[in-house]
Design an enzyme around this catalytic site. Sequence first.
Site, short mmCIF file in Angstrom:
data_model
loop_
_atom_site.label_atom_id
_atom_site.label_comp_id
_atom_site.label_asym_id
_atom_site.label_seq_id
_atom_site.Cartn_x
_atom_site.Cartn_y
_atom_site.Cartn_z
N GLY A 10 0.82 -1.21 0.00
CA GLY A 10 0.00 0.00 0.00
C GLY A 10 0.84 1.25 0.00
O GLY A 10 0.43 2.29 0.51
N TYR A 149 -13.28 -4.44 10.34
CA TYR A 149 -12.00 -3.73 10.41
C TYR A 149 -11.40 -3.88 11.81
O TYR A 149 -10.21 -4.19 11.96
CB TYR A 149 -12.26 -2.26 10.07
CG TYR A 149 -11.04 -1.38 10.03
CD1 TYR A 149 -10.20 -1.38 8.92
CD2 TYR A 149 -10.75 -0.50 11.07
CE1 TYR A 149 -9.09 -0.54 8.86
CE2 TYR A 149 -9.66 0.34 11.03
CZ TYR A 149 -8.83 0.32 9.91
OH TYR A 149 -7.74 1.15 9.87
N ALA A 151 -12.01 -6.22 13.99
CA ALA A 151 -11.60 -7.61 14.19
C ALA A 151 -10.24 -7.85 13.54
O ALA A 151 -9.35 -8.47 14.12
CB ALA A 151 -12.64 -8.56 13.59
P1 NDP Z 1 -5.26 4.50 1.76
O1 NDP Z 1 -6.61 4.04 1.33
O2 NDP Z 1 -4.82 5.88 1.42
O3 NDP Z 1 -4.15 3.49 1.21
C1 NDP Z 1 -4.32 2.12 1.22
C2 NDP Z 1 -3.25 1.50 0.36
O4 NDP Z 1 -3.40 0.07 0.39
C3 NDP Z 1 -3.32 1.92 -1.09
O5 NDP Z 1 -1.99 2.13 -1.56
C4 NDP Z 1 -3.96 0.72 -1.78
O6 NDP Z 1 -3.52 0.66 -3.12
C5 NDP Z 1 -3.38 -0.42 -0.95
N1 NDP Z 1 -4.17 -1.65 -1.01
C6 NDP Z 1 -5.47 -1.83 -0.61
N2 NDP Z 1 -5.87 -3.09 -0.88
C7 NDP Z 1 -4.81 -3.71 -1.47
C8 NDP Z 1 -4.60 -5.01 -2.00
N3 NDP Z 1 -5.57 -5.94 -1.98
N4 NDP Z 1 -3.39 -5.31 -2.52
C9 NDP Z 1 -2.40 -4.39 -2.55
N5 NDP Z 1 -2.54 -3.14 -2.07
C10 NDP Z 1 -3.73 -2.80 -1.54
O7 NDP Z 1 -5.22 4.23 3.34
P2 NDP Z 1 -4.36 4.86 4.55
O8 NDP Z 1 -3.05 5.35 4.07
O9 NDP Z 1 -5.25 5.74 5.31
O10 NDP Z 1 -4.17 3.55 5.43
C11 NDP Z 1 -2.99 2.76 5.40
C12 NDP Z 1 -3.04 1.79 6.58
O11 NDP Z 1 -3.14 2.52 7.79
C13 NDP Z 1 -4.21 0.82 6.56
O12 NDP Z 1 -3.80 -0.44 7.05
C14 NDP Z 1 -5.19 1.46 7.51
O13 NDP Z 1 -6.05 0.51 8.09
C15 NDP Z 1 -4.24 2.05 8.53
N6 NDP Z 1 -4.79 3.13 9.33
C16 NDP Z 1 -5.19 4.32 8.78
C17 NDP Z 1 -5.68 5.33 9.59
C18 NDP Z 1 -6.09 6.66 9.07
O14 NDP Z 1 -6.60 7.47 9.87
N7 NDP Z 1 -5.93 6.97 7.81
C19 NDP Z 1 -5.82 5.14 11.02
C20 NDP Z 1 -5.36 3.86 11.49
C21 NDP Z 1 -4.87 2.91 10.67
P3 NDP Z 1 -4.49 0.09 -4.32
O15 NDP Z 1 -5.88 0.56 -4.04
O16 NDP Z 1 -3.88 0.60 -5.57
O17 NDP Z 1 -4.36 -1.40 -4.21
#
Ligand code: NDP
Length: 246
Positions: A10, A149, A151
């Site tokens: 990601g 989420y 969980a």
């Molecule tokens: P974003 O939605 O901005 O980024 C998520 C990233 O994950 C994207 O790059 C997406 O790329 C990638 N991704 C999603 N599904 C897949 C997949 N199946 N295979 C490969 N890549 C994947 O989210 P955030 O930056 O906000 O979040 C990042 C992490 O931080 C997550 O784990 C989230 O749960 C956690 N988090 C975020 C918080 C917040 O306030 N923003 C708070 C707490 C935790 P693509 O779609 O191109 O695959």
Amino acid sequence: MGKKIAIVTGGSSGIGFAIARKLACQNIHTIIIGRDEQRLNEAANLLGENGQAISFDITNLNSIPELVNRIIQEHGQVDILVNNAGINLKKSALEVTDQEFQQILLTNLTSVFALTREVAKSMVEKKSGSIINISSMAAQYGLPGVVAYAASKTAIEGMTRTLAVELSPHGVRVNCIAPGFIATKMSATALNSDPERKQKVLSRTPMGRLGNPDDVANAAYFLASDDSTFITGTVVPVDGGNSIGF
Ligand code: NDP
């Protein structure tokens, strides 16, 4: 010693991109993984000569061993794995279908395990490595509307501790970061449609603001680096005090 090699899932947006940028700036060769190839390539370009894009859907479990082998063959090792990719689903628990629940767990948990297992095999062989998982406030207290989420993220913290006790004797540290509410696309989707929730978030965050992706990136770099060589099995909140706020 050659360059360290990192994988950030990601890494094309939000928190993952900030982590990748921090690592790349520290002269670590940083491989970012995501599904949207164009966005991924644009992000890798911004990382400069230390950036590399590999377009891959981490829910494709059967292909993970092959992906990791390919990376090891090309680079010889993986020093840092940041399991950051994740998806959210905001919906009342009574409305969540089994299929939706499974999909969140597949992306946020099962694929994290599969990728970690494969990367950790090579880290154990080299007797060195740092694995960083990304949890959430949804694992620190009862956050309504995110049952699947929560969980998945709570499970990530348990998995972090078990992996830490199994892998740390072999030189591989495993830690977790629990970001608070960080300004990204994911949190905008969850909060902007729900002003009351946003107000609640801010009112119980002693620092009174959302975090920046760079706040998380700096903590991730610390846990990835040799400045944290005696730290393993921890959950580090990067949350402006949200998890302890009233
Ligand atoms: P974003 O939605 O901005 O980024 C998520 C990233 O994950 C994207 O790059 C997406 O790329 C990638 N991704 C999603 N599904 C897949 C997949 N199946 N295979 C490969 N890549 C994947 O989210 P955030 O930056 O906000 O979040 C990042 C992490 O931080 C997550 O784990 C989230 O749960 C956690 N988090 C975020 C918080 C917040 O306030 N923003 C708070 C707490 C935790 P693509 O779609 O191109 O695959």
